[in-house]
Motif scaffolding. Structure first.
Motif, PDB file in Angstrom:
ATOM      1  N   ASN A 172       7.971  16.359 -23.747  1.00  0.00           N
ATOM      2  CA  ASN A 172       9.447  16.266 -22.406  1.00  0.00           C
ATOM      3  C   ASN A 172      10.366  17.169 -22.692  1.00  0.00           C
ATOM      4  O   ASN A 172      10.955  17.329 -21.502  1.00  0.00           O
ATOM      5  CB  ASN A 172       9.468  14.597 -22.810  1.00  0.00           C
ATOM      6  N   VAL A 173      10.047  18.348 -23.927  1.00  0.00           N
ATOM      7  CA  VAL A 173      11.589  18.811 -23.765  1.00  0.00           C
ATOM      8  C   VAL A 173      10.948  20.015 -23.615  1.00  0.00           C
ATOM      9  O   VAL A 173      11.733  20.935 -22.080  1.00  0.00           O
ATOM     10  CB  VAL A 173      12.133  18.954 -25.401  1.00  0.00           C
TER      11      VAL A 173
ATOM     12  N   GLN B 187       8.948  20.276 -20.975  1.00  0.00           N
ATOM     13  CA  GLN B 187       8.912  20.050 -19.227  1.00  0.00           C
ATOM     14  C   GLN B 187      10.182  20.316 -18.512  1.00  0.00           C
ATOM     15  O   GLN B 187      10.460  21.138 -17.729  1.00  0.00           O
ATOM     16  CB  GLN B 187       8.900  18.393 -19.386  1.00  0.00           C
ATOM     17  N   LYS B 188      11.163  20.242 -18.951  1.00  0.00           N
ATOM     18  CA  LYS B 188      12.703  20.564 -19.261  1.00  0.00           C
ATOM     19  C   LYS B 188      13.519  22.303 -19.292  1.00  0.00           C
ATOM     20  O   LYS B 188      13.815  22.573 -18.187  1.00  0.00           O
ATOM     21  CB  LYS B 188      13.573  19.663 -19.720  1.00  0.00           C
ATOM     22  N   HIS B 189      12.767  22.427 -20.336  1.00  0.00           N
ATOM     23  CA  HIS B 189      13.191  23.897 -21.114  1.00  0.00           C
ATOM     24  C   HIS B 189      11.997  24.096 -21.296  1.00  0.00           C
ATOM     25  O   HIS B 189      11.472  24.142 -22.692  1.00  0.00           O
ATOM     26  CB  HIS B 189      14.660  23.336 -21.827  1.00  0.00           C
TER      27      HIS B 189
ATOM     28  N   ARG C 106      17.436  22.999 -27.362  1.00  0.00           N
ATOM     29  CA  ARG C 106      15.835  22.536 -27.790  1.00  0.00           C
ATOM     30  C   ARG C 106      15.201  21.397 -28.786  1.00  0.00           C
ATOM     31  O   ARG C 106      15.309  20.558 -28.679  1.00  0.00           O
ATOM     32  CB  ARG C 106      14.620  23.204 -27.421  1.00  0.00           C
TER      33      ARG C 106
ATOM     34  N   GLN D  34      17.436  18.361 -28.542  1.00  0.00           N
ATOM     35  CA  GLN D  34      16.647  17.713 -27.759  1.00  0.00           C
ATOM     36  C   GLN D  34      15.272  16.909 -28.342  1.00  0.00           C
ATOM     37  O   GLN D  34      15.269  15.845 -28.205  1.00  0.00           O
ATOM     38  CB  GLN D  34      16.625  18.278 -26.414  1.00  0.00           C
TER      39      GLN D  34
ATOM     40  N   GLU E 175      15.045  13.040 -29.088  1.00  0.00           N
ATOM     41  CA  GLU E 175      14.114  12.122 -28.042  1.00  0.00           C
ATOM     42  C   GLU E 175      12.965  11.285 -29.441  1.00  0.00           C
ATOM     43  O   GLU E 175      12.879  10.252 -29.303  1.00  0.00           O
ATOM     44  CB  GLU E 175      13.277  12.735 -27.840  1.00  0.00           C
TER      45      GLU E 175
END
Length: 176
Positions: free
Chosen positions: A41-42, A44-46, A76, A79, A83
């Motif tokens: 998930n991280v 995908q965003k970063h 990163r 996050q 999560e």
């Protein structure tokens, strides 16, 4: 008191060690699927690439390469830790300082990073990562530890399946 400053290079390659706060727990392997999902998930965003990684019961080591123009590995890690923490049951001991900040007590607040200097430094750290479960007595051979990029290196023909143990001297992997 000297302020700690992290060494940052945009699009840099870094080796990390990240620990649980309670080093006697095995949360990372008990919840390895949750950890993988947090990484996915991280990323995908970063975005960042994971060049090598090993997940042990209470700590992990990895090498990341960040994208062009980016040096924010701390974001990163923050996050990923958050999560992972949100998605597992709260059973850990929480210190007063963490309770005041409404923090979980799963991770050590800090992590250790090293900017990889060259190809030799990179391979030394890859070997350290893959040898770590052997070093800690969790398995006899790197191939026997399931939570490692070692298997990817074997599949790509970079390392032989019987690499480890007799092939590597621990003194060659001393990163201190």
């Amino acid at each position: 008191m000297t302020e700690y400053r992290r060494y940052r290079i945009k699009a840099g390659c870094y080796f990390f060690t990240v620990n649980l706060a309670e080093r006697n727990r095995a949360l990372l392997v008990e919840h390895v699927g949750t950890l993988r999902e947090a990484f996915r998930n991280v990323r995908q965003k970063h975005p960042f690439s994971i060049d090598a990684m090993v997940v042990l019961p209470e700590h992990l080591h990895c090498i990341w390469t960040l994208p062009e123009g980016d040096d924010d590995f701390s974001l990163r890690w923050r996050q990923i830790k958050a999560e992972f923490s949100r998605n597992i049951e709260s059973v850990e001991w929480i210190s007063n300082s963490r309770a005041l900040k409404q923090e979980r007590g799963i991770w050590q607040r800090r992590f250790w990073e090293h900017c990889v200097r060259d190809e030799d430094d990179f391979m030394k750290h890859v070997d350290y990562i893959h040898f770590n479960p052997v070093k800690h007595g969790l398995v006899k051979w790197a191939q026997d530890w399931p939570y490692s990029s070692f298997h990817r290196y074997v599949k790509r023909g970079i390392l032989p399946v019987n690499w480890s143990g007799a092939n590597v001297l621990e003194s060659d992997l001393d990163l201190e």
